[in-house]
Design a protein around this motif. Sequence first.
Motif, PDB file in Angstrom:
ATOM      1  N   GLN A 134       0.862  -1.186   0.000  1.00 51.03           N
ATOM      2  CA  GLN A 134       0.000   0.000   0.000  1.00 51.03           C
ATOM      3  C   GLN A 134       0.900   1.238   0.000  1.00 51.03           C
ATOM      4  OE1 GLN A 134      -3.561  -0.128   2.427  1.00 51.03           O
ATOM      5  NE2 GLN A 134      -3.856  -2.280   1.964  1.00 51.03           N
ATOM      6  N   CYS A 135       1.231   1.792   1.162  1.00 48.18           N
ATOM      7  CA  CYS A 135       2.141   2.945   1.117  1.00 48.18           C
ATOM      8  C   CYS A 135       3.545   2.499   0.701  1.00 48.18           C
ATOM      9  CB  CYS A 135       2.195   3.676   2.450  1.00 48.18           C
ATOM     10  SG  CYS A 135       3.267   2.912   3.677  1.00 48.18           S
ATOM     11  N   GLY A 136       3.875   1.239   0.959  1.00 49.82           N
ATOM     12  CA  GLY A 136       5.149   0.691   0.511  1.00 49.82           C
ATOM     13  C   GLY A 136       6.306   0.905   1.464  1.00 49.82           C
ATOM     14  N   PHE A 137       6.063   1.581   2.566  1.00 40.88           N
ATOM     15  CA  PHE A 137       7.196   1.901   3.445  1.00 40.88           C
ATOM     16  C   PHE A 137       7.797   0.650   4.080  1.00 40.88           C
ATOM     17  CE2 PHE A 137       9.755   4.597   6.097  1.00 40.88           C
ATOM     18  CZ  PHE A 137       9.912   5.696   5.268  1.00 40.88           C
ATOM     19  N   CYS A 138       6.939  -0.312   4.394  1.00 45.28           N
ATOM     20  CA  CYS A 138       7.416  -1.543   5.033  1.00 45.28           C
ATOM     21  C   CYS A 138       7.931  -2.552   4.013  1.00 45.28           C
ATOM     22  CB  CYS A 138       6.272  -2.198   5.802  1.00 45.28           C
ATOM     23  SG  CYS A 138       4.950  -2.772   4.697  1.00 45.28           S
TER      24      CYS A 138
ATOM     25  N   CYS B 293       3.723  -3.380   9.594  1.00 43.86           N
ATOM     26  CA  CYS B 293       3.021  -2.724   8.488  1.00 43.86           C
ATOM     27  C   CYS B 293       1.782  -2.060   9.056  1.00 43.86           C
ATOM     28  CB  CYS B 293       2.629  -3.755   7.427  1.00 43.86           C
ATOM     29  SG  CYS B 293       1.600  -3.036   6.126  1.00 43.86           S
ATOM     30  N   ARG B 294       1.616  -0.777   8.762  1.00 43.53           N
ATOM     31  CA  ARG B 294       0.463  -0.044   9.301  1.00 43.53           C
ATOM     32  C   ARG B 294      -0.707  -0.024   8.325  1.00 43.53           C
ATOM     33  NH1 ARG B 294       1.424   3.031  13.835  1.00 43.53           N
ATOM     34  NH2 ARG B 294       3.601   3.072  14.485  1.00 43.53           N
ATOM     35  N   CYS B 295      -0.526  -0.581   7.138  1.00 47.67           N
ATOM     36  CA  CYS B 295      -1.556  -0.409   6.101  1.00 47.67           C
ATOM     37  C   CYS B 295      -2.350  -1.667   5.780  1.00 47.67           C
ATOM     38  CB  CYS B 295      -0.927   0.075   4.803  1.00 47.67           C
ATOM     39  SG  CYS B 295       0.065   1.559   4.944  1.00 47.67           S
ATOM     40  N   THR B 296      -1.685  -2.793   5.647  1.00 39.22           N
ATOM     41  CA  THR B 296      -2.320  -3.917   4.940  1.00 39.22           C
ATOM     42  C   THR B 296      -3.107  -4.870   5.826  1.00 39.22           C
ATOM     43  OG1 THR B 296      -0.395  -5.342   5.210  1.00 39.22           O
ATOM     44  CG2 THR B 296      -0.439  -3.946   3.248  1.00 39.22           C
TER      45      THR B 296
HETATM   46  S1  FES Z   1       2.168  -0.889   3.167  1.00 43.86           S
HETATM   47 FE1  FES Z   1       2.210   0.908   4.413  1.00 43.86          FE
HETATM   48  S2  FES Z   1       3.300   0.287   6.187  1.00 43.86           S
HETATM   49 FE2  FES Z   1       3.040  -1.528   5.049  1.00 43.86          FE
END
Ligand code: FES
Length: 155
Positions: A98-102, A134-137
Motif C-alpha cells: 500500500q504505502c510501501g514503506f514496510c 506494516c500499518r496499512c495492509t
Molecule cells: S504498506 Fe504501508 S506500512 Fe506496510
Amino acid sequence: MKLTLTINGEPHEADGVWEGESLLYTLREHLGLPGSKNACEQGECGSCSVYLDGVLVCACLVLAAQAEGREVVTVEGIAPEGGLHEIQQAFVEAGAVQCGFCTPGLIVASHDLLARTPRPSDPEIREALAGNLCRCTGYEKILDAVRLASERMSR
Ligand code: FES
Ligand code: FES
C-alpha cells in the motif's frame, strides 16, 4: 572515517562516515541506496532489513563501522537487473503493497525465510515476519504474497 565494504556483490567505499553512524544511514545517504527504509531507527519495525554476511539484520542497529570489509545485500540486490524478484512480483499481485514503506524490509525478510524454509507454514511465515511492522495492509495480503512466492519458487 572511510568505509570499504561489498554491497550487492560490488565493492564500495564511503568517505566521511561518522564513527556513530548506522549502516542504514550510510547506505541511504552516502551510497545512494535508498531502498532500505528508515521508519523507526530503533530496531522496532524491520523496514531497514538487510543481509550482513548472509544474516538478516536491522541496518539501523548496525554501526557502519561494523560493516567494514563485510558483505551487505540490500533490497536493491535482491531484484534482478531491470526486473522484479518473484517475491516482489507476488507482493504486487497479492495487493500486499500500500504505502510501501514496510515493503523493502518485508521483501528481504521473506527472501531470508524462503531461502531457509521454501514451503513455510502460516505460523512460520508469521514468526519470520514478526519483526516487520506494516500499518496499512492488516498483514493478510502479506501472508498471501509469501504463500504465492513460495508456491512459484518451489516449482
Ligand atoms: S504498506 Fe504501508 S506500512 Fe506496510
Ligand atoms: S528503521 Fe530499522 S528497525 Fe525500524
